[in-house]
Design a protein around this motif. Structure first.
Motif: not given
Length: 275
Positions: A97, A109, A138
């Motif tokens: 990520c 995701l 993320i």
């Protein structure tokens, strides 16, 4: 290279699983110790492969699609395994990520996010440390992929802040063992507010900033993360919550000035000279 990393990591995982099963059935302590040593060796090997993968992702854009094809499925399997496998899997995914040179990870995701949220509640400080590091990565990825006005990205950012708040309310959060996990939780929260300040409830922001200030200065448990957080807190002197309360502003400055030299980068040291 991706195929080799996959093969070596998968084989180490199989050996680790086999030795763990044998350890469960082993009665003699000497044999247990030998099996434990083998398990630790394979865990260390997989961690080193994770570091190698991160470096390749960081410096070789062409590696990203190969990672997706050969390593991401294995890392995803690790995330659904026991905590120690999940710890390594989270390392691979966080690097993907953070260092992948496109937003292709955003397509995964729905599979990636839930394990990271889940492992913030672990009793293992290394696992929590890795979970919050992944959530920070993320958060950056979702912003780059969708923009800060995307409702899904905003919902994720709010969920991260909730998980951070829950972590700060844990008794073990404030123990020395969890120093690294706390640093990563703070870093993840700062990453959210740096991108979604207009979308996070002001009360949640205030609670987070108060908890963060109370935790300053960060220890040298993780010098890199401590330097990052201390540097970013200088910028947060302009945050509305802090601007409205001179006591909070003064507390940040005082605590940063008391930080260990090895946890301050040159820019932070220079900025503190103005106060």
């Amino acid at each position: 290279m991706a195929k080799i990393l996959n093969a070596v990591c998968a084989e180490a995982g199989k050996r680790k699983h086999k030795n763990a099963q044998e350890r469960k059935n082993q009665m003699e302590s000497d044999d247990e110790e030998e099996l434990e040593a083998r398990i630790e060796e394979d865990e260390e090997l997989m961690s080193e492969l994770n570091v190698a993968s991160d470096k390749i992702l960081q410096h070789c854009p062409a590696f990203t699609p190969l990672f997706q094809e050969h390593i991401l499925p294995l890392a995803g399997h690790m995330l659904s395994s026991d905590e120690m496998n999940a710890l390594i899997g989270m390392g691979f995914v966080a690097g993907y990520c953070e260092f992948g040179y496109n937003c292709a990870a955003a397509a995964n995701l729905n599979d990636i996010v839930p394990p990271f949220l889940h492992y913030t509640t672990s009793a293992n400080f290394d696992v929590v440390h890795s979970a919050f590091n992944g959530l920070r990565a993320i958060c950056i990825l979702t912003t780059n992929a969708y923009g800060a006005s995307n409702e899904n990205a905003i919902d994720f950012a709010r969920t991260v802040m909730t998980k951070i708040g829950e972590f700060f309310n844990r008794n073990d959060c404030h123990t020395p063992n969890f120093a690294g996990a706390k640093a990563n939780a703070i870093s993840a929260g700062l990453a959210v507010l740096e991108r979604y300040v207009a979308s996070i409830d002001p009360a949640i922001q205030t609670a987070f900033l108060n908890s963060t200030i109370a935790s300053l200065p960060l220890s040298d448990y993780d010098e890199i993360e401590a330097k990052s957080v201390h540097h970013r807190m200088i910028n947060f002197l302009q945050h509305p919550v802090i601007q409205q309360d001179s006591n909070l502003r003064d507390a940040i400055i005082h605590k940063l000035k008391s930080a260990a030299p090895e946890t301050l980068d040159a820019e932070t040291v220079e900025a503190l000279k103005a106060f």
